[in-house]
Design an enzyme around this catalytic site. Structure first.
Site, short mmCIF file in Angstrom:
data_model
loop_
_atom_site.label_atom_id
_atom_site.label_comp_id
_atom_site.label_asym_id
_atom_site.label_seq_id
_atom_site.Cartn_x
_atom_site.Cartn_y
_atom_site.Cartn_z
N LYS A 121 0.86 -1.19 0.00
CA LYS A 121 0.00 0.00 0.00
C LYS A 121 0.89 1.23 0.00
O LYS A 121 1.68 1.44 0.91
CB LYS A 121 -0.89 0.02 1.25
CG LYS A 121 -1.77 1.24 1.30
CD LYS A 121 -2.08 1.63 2.73
CE LYS A 121 -2.72 2.99 2.83
NZ LYS A 121 -2.01 4.08 2.16
N GLU B 58 9.09 1.01 11.20
CA GLU B 58 10.07 2.10 11.13
C GLU B 58 9.27 3.37 11.33
O GLU B 58 8.44 3.73 10.48
CB GLU B 58 10.80 2.05 9.79
CG GLU B 58 12.12 2.78 9.83
CD GLU B 58 12.02 4.17 9.28
OE1 GLU B 58 11.79 5.10 10.10
OE2 GLU B 58 12.14 4.34 8.06
N CYS C 29 12.21 10.98 8.64
CA CYS C 29 11.99 10.46 9.99
C CYS C 29 13.26 10.58 10.83
O CYS C 29 13.20 10.67 12.04
CB CYS C 29 11.51 9.01 9.93
SG CYS C 29 12.47 8.03 8.79
N GLU D 56 7.91 15.62 16.60
CA GLU D 56 8.41 15.48 15.23
C GLU D 56 7.65 16.49 14.35
O GLU D 56 6.45 16.33 14.11
CB GLU D 56 8.17 14.06 14.74
CG GLU D 56 8.84 13.77 13.43
CD GLU D 56 8.69 12.31 13.01
OE1 GLU D 56 7.61 11.73 13.22
OE2 GLU D 56 9.66 11.77 12.46
P1 ADP Z 1 1.91 10.44 8.11
O1 ADP Z 1 1.23 11.09 9.26
O2 ADP Z 1 3.31 10.81 7.94
O3 ADP Z 1 1.13 10.48 6.82
P2 ADP Z 1 1.00 7.80 8.65
O4 ADP Z 1 1.55 6.88 9.66
O5 ADP Z 1 -0.38 8.31 8.85
O6 ADP Z 1 2.07 8.93 8.52
O7 ADP Z 1 1.04 7.14 7.20
C1 ADP Z 1 1.99 6.19 6.77
C2 ADP Z 1 1.28 5.12 6.00
O8 ADP Z 1 0.36 4.48 6.87
C3 ADP Z 1 0.44 5.64 4.82
O9 ADP Z 1 0.50 4.72 3.76
C4 ADP Z 1 -0.94 5.71 5.42
O10 ADP Z 1 -1.98 5.63 4.46
C5 ADP Z 1 -0.94 4.49 6.30
N1 ADP Z 1 -1.93 4.52 7.38
C6 ADP Z 1 -2.49 5.60 7.97
N2 ADP Z 1 -3.39 5.22 8.90
C7 ADP Z 1 -3.40 3.87 8.91
C8 ADP Z 1 -4.12 2.87 9.66
N3 ADP Z 1 -5.01 3.20 10.58
N4 ADP Z 1 -3.86 1.58 9.40
C9 ADP Z 1 -2.94 1.22 8.49
N5 ADP Z 1 -2.25 2.11 7.74
C10 ADP Z 1 -2.46 3.42 7.95
#
Ligand code: ADP
Length: 537
Positions: free
Chosen positions: A228, A304, A338, A435
């Site tokens: 994804k 990570e 990060c 962050e």
């Molecule tokens: P950021 O805040 O930097 O966008 P996220 O951790 O929200 O970081 O996003 C990193 C990845 O995790 C993206 O691909 C995002 O779509 C996905 N993501 C966000 N929320 C969820 C969730 N609840 N479950 C699984 N994946 C998620």
């Protein structure tokens, strides 16, 4: 030290002499001359049209690009303007089911884990060749979708993707178990077997590199994948995945479901037929996916996550070099790393000089359309991050830090933020604890080594740290005392394919890159056979 100082191999293409931050013959860091003012009044000219067409916007399932089951799409935006680049198929749980079924079949029945390692290696090497051939189109897509300087995409990140895939292709036929001397008349061996279907969730700050770090070792070990991408940056991975198909990757081995976290990401993390999950993103979401994995089928998870990495400038440092490296450590990739060196600790004896020079350097940072040659900083990824960063800048001012440079948006369009520097930052301020993920440098003052070690480690994170000193004893003390997965001494952001990367504490679990990453993608089977003729033991 100076001649061996690799300020950033990340920013220099091995095959070319071009380097944004290289040491000149005099041992001094090359400094760019500002072409653009970084004042709020500056306007960004008409955006340059990228020289690439968007070819793939559908989901990749079982070797075919197809629409989402719901038929829905979502827009991916150009961070330079906020305008729509393309409509992309928006996956949901049903699409994850379809992709996992394809990956499952390709693993359980398909050829991938049963192919010889040499065959897998050849496909990966062919894919790397094709990626290399399409370097410029891939780089253009990456910059268009993400906003990072095109020169960084074209000269650094696509070549690093190629390097990483070749590195793991090299491992494919060298993954071997052991024979183990056990008590008794036994022949004991270990087999290193692929885990199965792996789910991979990647973020938007380095879409291609995160793809490489995850897909490379998973394929080398013989797993199949459902990946994804981040909803902000779906384009480059689809393009690259198509090149893997062209290279001969069998259908179902690599599937991509674009879409949003709570739908696609959560469905992957909780899927009963996904055997392993690899995630890169925020610490908050990392906790959520770990829970989903635990509540479903206890799939193993590598994470990570975030960081608030210290960059420690010691009293013996050459101030000009330290300023440049600290600047790179924070501002690289619009501050969206990060591992950004986002707490710049400077010894009190050189603090004032350092702050003055860090301010001058930030003011000379070249901000503008990332497709323009010589640009050091493009826009932030989206309006959410843009607002968040400006909110942190406001809090820094309100909490009494001294705003030395920047502090506002850059230009009047898109998500550009001025390179911002705060001095007199205290450990308890939000800008020193959270962050920010933006171009905001916080400079803190310290008196002695024990104090700075304590303060540097006084965080929930532990992803990386930077140390700048000429004194070997100081370097040795700091490298051992700092609680971080990477410590860069007199360099920063060195991301060689073979070097492991990952976090202590709440910055993650497990390591990516290098040999260590392979351990995430194979399981160990112990095979025990009695020896029937002990006379020969
Ligand atoms: P950021 O805040 O930097 O966008 P996220 O951790 O929200 O970081 O996003 C990193 C990845 O995790 C993206 O691909 C995002 O779509 C996905 N993501 C966000 N929320 C969820 C969730 N609840 N479950 C699984 N994946 C998620």
């Amino acid at each position: 030290m100076a001649s061996s100082l690799r300020i950033s191999r990340l920013l220099s293409r091995s095959s070319s002499s071009s380097s944004f931050f290289s040491l000149g013959g005099n041992g001094k860091l090359g400094r760019r001359v500002s072409k653009y003012s970084t004042s709020a009044a500056a306007t960004i000219e008409e955006p340059i049209k990228p020289s690439v067409e968007v070819q793939h916007t559908q989901l990749l399932i079982n070797g075919k690009f197809i629409d989402a089951a719901s038929g829905k799409t979502f827009p991916t935006l150009d961070p330079r303007t906020g305008e729509v680049i393309a409509q992309v198929s928006e996956g949901n749980g049903e699409d994850v089911d379809r992709a996992v079924a394809a990956a499952r079949k390709a693993f359980d029945e398909g050829p991938w884990p049963r192919m010889t390692a040499y065959e897998r290696q050849k496909i990966m090497l062919r894919a790397a060749d094709l990626i290399e051939k399409h370097n410029d189109e891939i780089a253009a897509l990456e910059t268009w979708d993400n906003g990072k300087p095109y020169e960084q995409s074209a000269k650094v990140e696509v070549p690093m993707l190629v390097r990483q895939i070749r590195y793991y292709a090299g491992w494919a036929d060298k993954l071997q178990g052991h024979t183990i001397p056990a008590d008794g008349a036994l022949h004991v061996q270990t087999l290193h077997e692929p885990i199965g279907v792996v789910g991979q969730i990647i973020p938007w700050n380095f879409p291609l590199l995160m793809f490489a770090w995850k897909v490379g070792p998973a394929l080398a070990c013989g797993n199949t994948i459902v990946l994804k991408t981040a909803e902000q940056t779906p384009l480059s991975a689809l393009y690259v995945a198509n090149l893997f198909l062209e290279a001969g990757l069998p259908a179902g081995v690599l599937n991509i479901v674009s879409g949003f976290g709570p739908t696609v990401g959560a469905a992957l993390a909780s899927h009963m037929h996904v055997d392993k999950l690899a995630f890169t993103g925020s610490t908050e979401t990392g906790k959520a996916v770990l829970q989903l994995a635990a509540k479903s089928n206890l799939k193993t998870v590598t994470l990570e996550l975030g960081g608030k990495s210290p960059f420690i400038v010691c009293k013996d440092a050459d101030v000009d070099q330290a300023v440049e490296l600290a600047h790179l450590a924070l501002f690289f990739n619009q501050g969206q790393c990060c591992c950004a060196g986002s707490r710049t600790f400077v010894h009190e004896s050189i603090y004032d000089e350092f702050v003055a020079k860090a301010k001058a350097r930030a003011l000379s940072r070249v901000v503008g359309d990332p497709f323009k040659s010589g640009i050091e900083q493009g826009p932030q990824i989206d309006s959410k991050q843009f607002d968040k960063i400006l909110g942190y800048i406001k809090s820094g001012v309100e909490n009494g830090a001294t705003l030395e440079a920047g502090g506002d948006r850059f230009g009047n369009k898109g998500y550009y933020v001025q390179p911002t520097v705060f001095s007199n930052v205290q450990d308890n301020m939000a800008i020193a604890k959270d962050e920010i993920f933006g171009p905001v440098q916080s400079i803190l003052k310290y008196k002695d080594l024990d104090e700075v070690i304590h303060r540097a480690n006084n965080t929930a994170y532990g992803l990386a740290a930077g140390v700048f000193t000429k004194d070997i004893d100081t370097a040795n003390t700091l490298t051992r005392a700092l609680k971080a997965g990477s410590v860069w001494v007199n360099c920063f952001d060195i991301f060689d394919a073979a070097i492991p990367f990952g976090g202590y504490k709440m910055s993650g679990q497990g390591r990516e890159k290098g040999e260590y990453s392979l351990k995430n993608y194979y399981q160990v089977k112990a095979v025990v056979t009695p020896l029937k003729n002990p006379a020969w033991l």
